[in-house]
Enzyme design. Structure first.
Site, PDB file in Angstrom:
ATOM      1  N   GLY A 190     -29.720  34.334 -21.784  1.00  0.00           N
ATOM      2  CA  GLY A 190     -28.456  34.490 -21.088  1.00  0.00           C
ATOM      3  C   GLY A 190     -28.078  33.187 -20.424  1.00  0.00           C
ATOM      4  O   GLY A 190     -27.059  33.067 -19.744  1.00  0.00           O
ATOM      5  N   GLU A 201     -34.793  27.377 -13.266  1.00  0.00           N
ATOM      6  CA  GLU A 201     -35.505  27.962 -12.135  1.00  0.00           C
ATOM      7  C   GLU A 201     -35.175  27.358 -10.775  1.00  0.00           C
ATOM      8  O   GLU A 201     -35.368  27.998  -9.745  1.00  0.00           O
ATOM      9  CB  GLU A 201     -37.017  27.855 -12.373  1.00  0.00           C
ATOM     10  CG  GLU A 201     -37.360  27.895 -13.839  1.00  0.00           C
ATOM     11  CD  GLU A 201     -38.475  28.834 -14.243  1.00  0.00           C
ATOM     12  OE1 GLU A 201     -38.928  29.644 -13.432  1.00  0.00           O
ATOM     13  OE2 GLU A 201     -38.873  28.740 -15.406  1.00  0.00           O
TER      14      GLU A 201
HETATM   15 MO1  MOS Z   1     -39.767  31.299 -15.962  1.00  0.00          MO
HETATM   16  S1  MOS Z   1     -40.501  32.420 -14.390  1.00  0.00           S
HETATM   17  O1  MOS Z   1     -41.209  30.378 -16.397  1.00  0.00           O
HETATM   18  O2  MOS Z   1     -39.336  32.394 -17.183  1.00  0.00           O
END
Ligand code: MOS
Length: 736
Positions: free
Chosen positions: A466, A703
């Site tokens: 996504g 992230e």
């Molecule tokens: Mo990320 S928590 O390494 O998908």
């Protein structure tokens, strides 16, 4: 080269498919004759199954099979599917009668209809010889131990001398910060559709790693990987939950083999709280020692996090501490405690989301202690090299992030005194924190094919969670080839395609992007060679090394008149050209540290008599390398920031310390932010092009958005109220 397509804020190429329902997610695949499987879960946290009564259940309408530890086919490795990467998982595959946590899969019911399977699963009667369970983190701490490793790096690190650091410290902050267990709940539930045709298995699976599912499934079942195909064109959010293979995937394959029909197994929302990972609880003791001028003399960060009794997973919360500030002396340690719960795992910004809460809260406390502005304190501790290793940065623009975000937020107007700003009954607070996440790359491969109609199909067995993989890979391909973006189709999510790594650790763009680029470069060379060798082409006999491809035209440098359209060349010659590309990180990592950074400024309002916290305004700036698509990048950041608001104010899985179940294991009671919880958000990026880390200059953005946000909110809450909350989430009871 063609004009820049990389970086352009184009719409998602898969956007219309998604809004029209044309994008198919794992659970929507339905091979003809598919039956439905439902997992039965244990109801005790520790013990042994003494009896399973399923005879009557097998006679219920529509029921095709009930797999239990009494009758399940024996697997070669006793269910221990040893896999690497991304994580070795101990799966629950009905190979023994042991129960290690409440909610462990202990049986699977297969029926014609989903409702029949649900009804039958509820009627399977199980008796246990229960054992006492470890469910209290506080008590389990006595047995804390050092794990063998973190996902990246060693559990302990130190540099300089802790004693010297202590002696040099004129001011000190020492505090304990805690974060709770959490469970990722992507909109799309985990789901697997297993379809055997003879000895060949096809899995439609919701995953961040099609190749990993293939390998793990093959190992668990004891069949060659070539017999397994995994398909996953769309993922409705992964966040780390779908980075590993969990028990339900293999159980679906076992059930399908048992009933001789395709089987669909969709994990239910309550089942998301246990058998498919979650974020570990952490207790983090931080000691910051500094000179009067704010320069850190010592940084110490000791982390205890929980894991299951089945397997180690360590939340690497000390990772950011090893990199953020120029302390000449540092000590970090990681310890684990075992609980009778499902195995925790990577959850968005594993390590950094939890670690930055502690370290960035502590920096705010130190700033107050020293009466130095929190932004200034961070600038004074900018590390010219990575402190724990001494490696140079491939690029580090964190100071520019702080300055840009501070300016856009209006930080200079802040009164440093707590409780100094209010709006009626609302106390107003401004806080900030540093965001960070490491950059990773892994080997990847891709292919590019030019069809007779002049269109291009580029493939890599990667995933799009996504995040925009479809879009940015098409952009990279279009720019590299010199054809319009509309003529490129990027395909992913199938193990028959060239292999790519897990879409985790924010590394898809930097890993797969260069492979796509290399495949397209090789294809471009073939197009030019074809033109040069084709007697009917205006480019016949020209030196291919002097040719260029621009906007679909092959041309010769300095000879604008001599050119041919790719479509006419392909149509006339009837050729189909194909090329492959691969890319892998080199030895840069030995010499350079690569990490993304950001700066988050947040305004909160805390109701003086109710303790309610609102977040009207967030301004952030990031240094993440070159952007592949400015719009999707900002969108990624916003999603992460919103989650940061949830981590700060709402999220917590409430473990019942008697039964070992999560009391709020559903989306009604496990709170996440909704639109009304999110105010204005501004996301900025500083210009950067980190070609030391990756040829495309980008470091990855999945992230970092969540990191720093919980600390910035805690810091703003302190500024509003004078109350320092060191225990997430910051709920109103802690402020009354
Ligand atoms: Mo990320 S928590 O390494 O998908």
């Amino acid at each position: 080269m063609s004009e820049a397509v990389i970086g352009r804020p184009v719409d998602r190429v898969d956007g219309s498919l998604k809004v029209s329902g044309g994008a198919r997610f794992a659970a929507e695949f339905h091979p003809s004759g598919a039956a439905y499987a439902v997992m039965v879960q244990s109801t005790v946290p520790n013990g042994r199954i003494t009896r399973i009564v399923a005879g009557e259940v097998r006679k219920m309408p529509g029921v095709l099979a009930v797999l239990t530890p009494d009758n399940a086919p024996a697997l070669p490795k006793k269910g221990r599917a040893a896999v690497n990467p991304p994580a070795g998982r101990v799966l629950s595959l009905l190979q023994d009668h042991e129960v290690h946590y409440n909610g462990q899969p202990i049986a699977v019911v297969v029926a014609e209809q989903f409702e029949q399977a649900v009804e039958a699963a509820a009627r399977v009667k199980v008796s246990y010889a229960a054992r006492s369970a470890k469910l209290a983190f506080e008590k389990a701490k006595a047995g804390a131990y050092k794990p063998k490793q973190l996902t990246h790096g060693k559990p302990d690190s130190s540099w300089g001398s802790a004693e010297a650091g202590l002696r040099a410290s004129e001011a000190r902050v020492e505090q304990v910060y805690t974060t709770p267990m959490e469970h990722h709940n992507p909109m799309e539930l985990h789901a697997t559709v297993a379809h055997w045709e003879g000895d060949r298995l096809t899995l439609y699976d919701a995953t961040q790693y099609v190749s990993g599912v293939r390998e793990t499934t093959a190992k668990a079942l004891g069949i060659p990987a070539e017999k397994v195909r995994v398909i996953c064109p769309f993922v409705g959010g992964g966040f780390g939950a779908k980075g590993s293979v969990w028990s339900h995937v293999i159980l679906a394959a076992m059930a399908a083999r048992e009933v001789g029909r395709p089987v669909k197994l969709v994990v239910t929302r309550p089942q998301m709280f246990g058998p498919v990972g979650g974020r570990p609880q952490t207790e983090q003791r931080v000691l910051l020692g500094a000179r009067r001028d704010g320069r850190l003399a010592l940084i110490r960060h000791e982390v205890i996090s929980h894991t299951s009794v089945m397997e180690d997973y360590a939340e690497a919360a000390t990772q950011p501490t090893r990199a953020l500030y120029a302390a000449p002396n540092g000590v970090t340690t990681q310890r684990l405690v075992q609980l009778n719960v499902g195995v925790p795992t990577f959850q968005r910004a594993p390590g950094e989301a939890t670690g930055t809460f502690a370290i960035e809260s502590a920096m705010d406390e130190l700033a107050r202690e020293l009466r130095i502005d929190p932004v200034e304190l961070r600038l004074r501790n900018y590390p010219e090299v990575e402190p724990a290793t001494g490696r140079r940065w491939s690029s580090n623009r964190v100071r520019e992030c702080h300055r840009l975000a501070a300016e856009r937020f209006g930080w200079s107007r802040r009164n440093a005194e707590p409780r100094s700003m209010r709006d009626g009954r609302w106390l107003v607070g401004w806080g900030m924190a540093t965001a960070t996440y490491p950059a990773h790359r892994m080997p990847a491969t891709a292919s590019a094919r030019l069809l007779r109609d002049g269109s291009v199909i580029v493939q890599s067995g990667t995933q799009d969670l996504g995040t925009g993989t479809y879009t940015i890979m098409a952009q990279i391909a279009a720019e590299t080839l010199g054809v319009p973006l509309s003529r490129v189709r990027f395909e992913l999510g199938d193990t028959t395609m060239p292999k790519a790594p897990v879409s985790g650790g924010s590394m898809t763009a930097a890993s797969v992007g260069p492979a796509v680029q290399n495949a397209c470069r090789a294809l471009r060379d073939k197009v030019m060679a074809l033109a040069a060798g084709d007697a009917a082409s205006p480019l016949h006999g020209q030196d291919a090394s002097r040719m260029d491809l621009r906007d679909g035209w092959i041309l010769v440098a300095n000879d604008g008149g001599r050119r041919e359209n790719v479509e006419s060349l392909m149509d006339r010659t009837g050729a189909v050209l194909e090329a492959r590309g691969e890319a892998a990180p080199g030895k840069e990592e030995e010499e350079y540290a690569s990490r993304s950074f950001g700066s988050v400024f947040i305004e909160v309002r805390v109701h003086e008599s109710l303790g309610t916290v609102r977040v009207p305004r967030i301004v952030s700036a990031y240094s993440v390398g070159r952007l592949m698509n400015a719009r999707l990048a900002a969108s990624q950041m916003k999603g992460g920031i919103v989650w940061g608001v949830g981590m700060a104010l709402f999220e917590k899985s409430d473990l019942d310390e008697h039964y070992g179940r999560f009391a709020n294991g559903n989306l009604a009671e496990y709170h996440v932010p909704v639109n009304a919880d999110v105010g204005e958000m501004e996301v900025h990026f500083v210009d950067e092009n980190d070609t030391v880390f990756s040829p495309l200059g980008g470091r990855g953005i999945g992230e970092i958005g969540i990191t720093g946000v919980p600390a910035a909110i805690a810091n703003a809450v302190w500024h509003a109220t004078g109350r320092r909350i060191r225990d997430l989430p910051i709920t109103l009871d802690k402020l009354l």
